[in-house]
Scaffold this motif. Structure first.
Motif, PDB file in Angstrom:
ATOM      1  N   HIS A 165      -7.307   9.135  -8.306  1.00 50.20           N
ATOM      2  CA  HIS A 165      -5.918   9.282  -8.749  1.00 50.20           C
ATOM      3  C   HIS A 165      -5.308  10.562  -8.213  1.00 50.20           C
ATOM      4  O   HIS A 165      -4.129  10.590  -7.840  1.00 50.20           O
ATOM      5  CB  HIS A 165      -5.853   9.269 -10.277  1.00 50.20           C
ATOM      6  CG  HIS A 165      -5.996   7.897 -10.860  1.00 50.20           C
ATOM      7  ND1 HIS A 165      -6.034   7.651 -12.215  1.00 50.20           N
ATOM      8  CD2 HIS A 165      -6.112   6.679 -10.271  1.00 50.20           C
ATOM      9  CE1 HIS A 165      -6.166   6.360 -12.434  1.00 50.20           C
ATOM     10  NE2 HIS A 165      -6.214   5.744 -11.274  1.00 50.20           N
ATOM     11  N   CYS A 166      -6.092  11.636  -8.190  1.00 54.43           N
ATOM     12  CA  CYS A 166      -5.611  12.913  -7.672  1.00 54.43           C
ATOM     13  C   CYS A 166      -5.137  12.755  -6.227  1.00 54.43           C
ATOM     14  O   CYS A 166      -4.032  13.178  -5.867  1.00 54.43           O
ATOM     15  CB  CYS A 166      -6.711  13.971  -7.768  1.00 54.43           C
ATOM     16  SG  CYS A 166      -6.342  15.527  -6.927  1.00 54.43           S
ATOM     17  N   ILE A 167      -5.975  12.145  -5.386  1.00 59.66           N
ATOM     18  CA  ILE A 167      -5.619  11.947  -3.983  1.00 59.66           C
ATOM     19  C   ILE A 167      -4.430  10.997  -3.858  1.00 59.66           C
ATOM     20  O   ILE A 167      -3.529  11.205  -3.041  1.00 59.66           O
ATOM     21  CB  ILE A 167      -6.829  11.415  -3.204  1.00 59.66           C
ATOM     22  CG1 ILE A 167      -7.928  12.489  -3.152  1.00 59.66           C
ATOM     23  CG2 ILE A 167      -6.438  10.992  -1.793  1.00 59.66           C
ATOM     24  CD1 ILE A 167      -9.245  12.007  -2.564  1.00 59.66           C
ATOM     25  N   GLY A 168      -4.411   9.953  -4.694  1.00 58.34           N
ATOM     26  CA  GLY A 168      -3.299   9.000  -4.653  1.00 58.34           C
ATOM     27  C   GLY A 168      -1.978   9.650  -5.015  1.00 58.34           C
ATOM     28  O   GLY A 168      -0.953   9.418  -4.357  1.00 58.34           O
ATOM     29  N   ILE A 169      -1.966  10.475  -6.066  1.00 60.15           N
ATOM     30  CA  ILE A 169      -0.743  11.167  -6.476  1.00 60.15           C
ATOM     31  C   ILE A 169      -0.317  12.171  -5.416  1.00 60.15           C
ATOM     32  O   ILE A 169       0.871  12.319  -5.106  1.00 60.15           O
ATOM     33  CB  ILE A 169      -0.951  11.862  -7.835  1.00 60.15           C
ATOM     34  CG1 ILE A 169      -1.108  10.812  -8.939  1.00 60.15           C
ATOM     35  CG2 ILE A 169       0.204  12.799  -8.164  1.00 60.15           C
ATOM     36  CD1 ILE A 169      -1.481  11.386 -10.294  1.00 60.15           C
ATOM     37  N   LEU A 170      -1.285  12.876  -4.843  1.00 57.05           N
ATOM     38  CA  LEU A 170      -0.992  13.859  -3.804  1.00 57.05           C
ATOM     39  C   LEU A 170      -0.255  13.209  -2.637  1.00 57.05           C
ATOM     40  O   LEU A 170       0.763  13.732  -2.148  1.00 57.05           O
ATOM     41  CB  LEU A 170      -2.304  14.492  -3.329  1.00 57.05           C
ATOM     42  CG  LEU A 170      -2.220  15.611  -2.300  1.00 57.05           C
ATOM     43  CD1 LEU A 170      -1.499  16.816  -2.864  1.00 57.05           C
ATOM     44  CD2 LEU A 170      -3.615  15.996  -1.835  1.00 57.05           C
ATOM     45  N   LYS A 171      -0.728  12.056  -2.196  1.00 56.80           N
ATOM     46  CA  LYS A 171      -0.092  11.387  -1.064  1.00 56.80           C
ATOM     47  C   LYS A 171       1.212  10.695  -1.460  1.00 56.80           C
ATOM     48  O   LYS A 171       2.115  10.536  -0.634  1.00 56.80           O
ATOM     49  CB  LYS A 171      -1.068  10.369  -0.451  1.00 56.80           C
ATOM     50  CG  LYS A 171      -2.243  11.022   0.266  1.00 56.80           C
ATOM     51  CD  LYS A 171      -3.103   9.986   0.954  1.00 56.80           C
ATOM     52  CE  LYS A 171      -4.219  10.649   1.764  1.00 56.80           C
ATOM     53  NZ  LYS A 171      -5.066   9.661   2.474  1.00 56.80           N
ATOM     54  N   ALA A 172       1.305  10.280  -2.712  1.00 59.23           N
ATOM     55  CA  ALA A 172       2.542   9.648  -3.165  1.00 59.23           C
ATOM     56  C   ALA A 172       3.660  10.676  -3.325  1.00 59.23           C
ATOM     57  O   ALA A 172       4.829  10.387  -3.065  1.00 59.23           O
ATOM     58  CB  ALA A 172       2.303   8.916  -4.486  1.00 59.23           C
ATOM     59  N   ARG A 173       3.305  11.876  -3.764  1.00 60.69           N
ATOM     60  CA  ARG A 173       4.305  12.934  -3.915  1.00 60.69           C
ATOM     61  C   ARG A 173       4.772  13.455  -2.557  1.00 60.69           C
ATOM     62  O   ARG A 173       5.954  13.703  -2.355  1.00 60.69           O
ATOM     63  CB  ARG A 173       3.714  14.087  -4.726  1.00 60.69           C
ATOM     64  CG  ARG A 173       3.874  13.932  -6.226  1.00 60.69           C
ATOM     65  CD  ARG A 173       3.364  15.146  -6.963  1.00 60.69           C
ATOM     66  NE  ARG A 173       3.740  15.100  -8.357  1.00 60.69           N
ATOM     67  CZ  ARG A 173       2.977  15.526  -9.356  1.00 60.69           C
ATOM     68  NH1 ARG A 173       1.777  16.024  -9.099  1.00 60.69           N
ATOM     69  NH2 ARG A 173       3.402  15.459 -10.603  1.00 60.69           N
ATOM     70  N   TRP A 174       3.831  13.641  -1.658  1.00 55.74           N
ATOM     71  CA  TRP A 174       4.140  14.236  -0.355  1.00 55.74           C
ATOM     72  C   TRP A 174       3.827  13.200   0.724  1.00 55.74           C
ATOM     73  O   TRP A 174       2.710  13.108   1.208  1.00 55.74           O
ATOM     74  CB  TRP A 174       3.336  15.524  -0.153  1.00 55.74           C
ATOM     75  CG  TRP A 174       3.263  16.346  -1.406  1.00 55.74           C
ATOM     76  CD1 TRP A 174       2.165  16.627  -2.156  1.00 55.74           C
ATOM     77  CD2 TRP A 174       4.358  16.972  -2.085  1.00 55.74           C
ATOM     78  NE1 TRP A 174       2.498  17.374  -3.239  1.00 55.74           N
ATOM     79  CE2 TRP A 174       3.833  17.613  -3.234  1.00 55.74           C
ATOM     80  CE3 TRP A 174       5.733  17.079  -1.835  1.00 55.74           C
ATOM     81  CZ2 TRP A 174       4.628  18.321  -4.124  1.00 55.74           C
ATOM     82  CZ3 TRP A 174       6.532  17.778  -2.724  1.00 55.74           C
ATOM     83  CH2 TRP A 174       5.982  18.388  -3.838  1.00 55.74           C
ATOM     84  N   HIS A 175       4.840  12.423   1.069  1.00 56.68           N
ATOM     85  CA  HIS A 175       4.656  11.280   1.958  1.00 56.68           C
ATOM     86  C   HIS A 175       4.179  11.691   3.343  1.00 56.68           C
ATOM     87  O   HIS A 175       3.639  10.867   4.093  1.00 56.68           O
ATOM     88  CB  HIS A 175       5.946  10.482   2.069  1.00 56.68           C
ATOM     89  CG  HIS A 175       6.209   9.622   0.866  1.00 56.68           C
ATOM     90  ND1 HIS A 175       6.989   8.487   0.914  1.00 56.68           N
ATOM     91  CD2 HIS A 175       5.781   9.729  -0.419  1.00 56.68           C
ATOM     92  CE1 HIS A 175       7.043   7.933  -0.292  1.00 56.68           C
ATOM     93  NE2 HIS A 175       6.310   8.669  -1.109  1.00 56.68           N
ATOM     94  N   SER A 176       4.387  12.950   3.719  1.00 55.49           N
ATOM     95  CA  SER A 176       3.920  13.404   5.025  1.00 55.49           C
ATOM     96  C   SER A 176       2.396  13.299   5.135  1.00 55.49           C
ATOM     97  O   SER A 176       1.860  13.190   6.240  1.00 55.49           O
ATOM     98  CB  SER A 176       4.348  14.855   5.272  1.00 55.49           C
ATOM     99  OG  SER A 176       3.817  15.716   4.277  1.00 55.49           O
ATOM    100  N   LEU A 177       1.698  13.305   3.991  1.00 55.39           N
ATOM    101  CA  LEU A 177       0.244  13.205   4.016  1.00 55.39           C
ATOM    102  C   LEU A 177      -0.227  11.761   4.244  1.00 55.39           C
ATOM    103  O   LEU A 177      -1.417  11.531   4.433  1.00 55.39           O
ATOM    104  CB  LEU A 177      -0.355  13.744   2.715  1.00 55.39           C
ATOM    105  CG  LEU A 177      -0.106  15.230   2.444  1.00 55.39           C
ATOM    106  CD1 LEU A 177      -0.827  15.673   1.186  1.00 55.39           C
ATOM    107  CD2 LEU A 177      -0.532  16.090   3.627  1.00 55.39           C
TER     108      LEU A 177
END
Length: 267
Positions: A165-177
């Protein structure tokens, strides 16, 4: 615009030591108590690797960035706590590199036995992509018909949902990732991409600390799950505790054999 971006990134990096920090003794005790409720007493963090896609093939050794998903990417190692806050990350290795190799190249690898990072009985929890160590408990690679191993792996998978979930939220918040739209032509550009990732993680942790609301309905996340996350086994807590004791006993035997033989760590 480039100058403004660099200034913002420099400002964010100035607080990196506060926003991306290994938990102190008190925080580690809180983390351990949380994971004890999931059957893993002593666990202070979850480790996993994720692939950050690159829009272009890197100029130097580009073929090494071609990953198992047929994309050019970087491997990023992420360790988070129970609040989905990143406490350590390591980026820059090509996407074709195994998670274990990437973790071995990180600055954390040589400090896994440090009393400053772990108290007695504390460890990180990972998937079968890693190897068992004193400070790293991971799921079994092969379970075959051993139901105890199957149940243990299922318990590990349920406990590790927080990292996914941490990685999923990180990429969902910052689409550049989700895709870095910058060509890597030299070490400076490679370092810039790593800085960009670092700043995204700093902002992620900043929002976690400030308890920013995250709506999974408005911002769906993509969970990168490779484990077969079936229902937890009956008596999951006691099952995972028994499995943990068995896994750690195997680890101790394995490590002792390797120390005596001077061989590689067994898997």
């Amino acid at each position: 615009m480039v100058n403004y971006t660099n200034r913002v990134m420099t400002a964010l990096e100035s607080v990196m030591g506060h926003e991306i920090a290994w938990p102190d003794r008190q925080e580690r005790a809180v983390n351990s108590a949380h994971f004890a409720g999931l059957g893993f007493p002593g666990c202070i963090g979850l480790v996993d690797g994720t692939l950050v896609k690159l829009f272009h093939r890197p100029r130097d050794d580009g073929e090494t960035y071609f990953d198992r998903k047929s994309n050019y990417s970087m491997n990023v190692q992420v360790i988070c706590d129970q609040n989905e806050r990143v406490i350590y990350f390591f980026a820059g290795m090509p996407g074709s590199c195994h998670d274990l190799i990437c973790l071995r190249r990180s600055s954390l690898w040589g400090r896994l036995g440090s009393a400053q990072l772990f108290d007695n009985g504390q460890y990180l929890l990972g998937d079968s992509g890693y190897i068992p160590l004193d400070r790293l408990v991971c799921s079994y690679k092969r379970t075959a018909s051993d139901m105890d191993k199957v149940d243990f792996n299922t318990c590990v998978a349920h406990a590790r949902v927080g990292n996914e979930h941490c990685i999923g939220i990180l990429k969902a918040r910052w689409h550049s990732l989700k895709e870095i739209r910058m060509q890597l032509r030299n070490p400076a550009e490679n370092a810039y991409v790593i800085r960009w990732m670092r700043c995204c993680i700093i902002l992620h942790n900043f929002l976690i600390w400030r308890r920013a609301e995250w709506s999974k309905d408005d911002h769906p996340i993509e969970v990168e799950r490779e484990d077969d996350l079936g229902p937890p086994p009956q008596g999951a807590r006691s099952c995972s505790r028994r499995g943990l004791e068995r896994r750690q006993a195997v680890q101790r035997t394995c490590l002792e054999i390797n120390r005596m033989s001077g061989g590689l760590l067994c898997r």
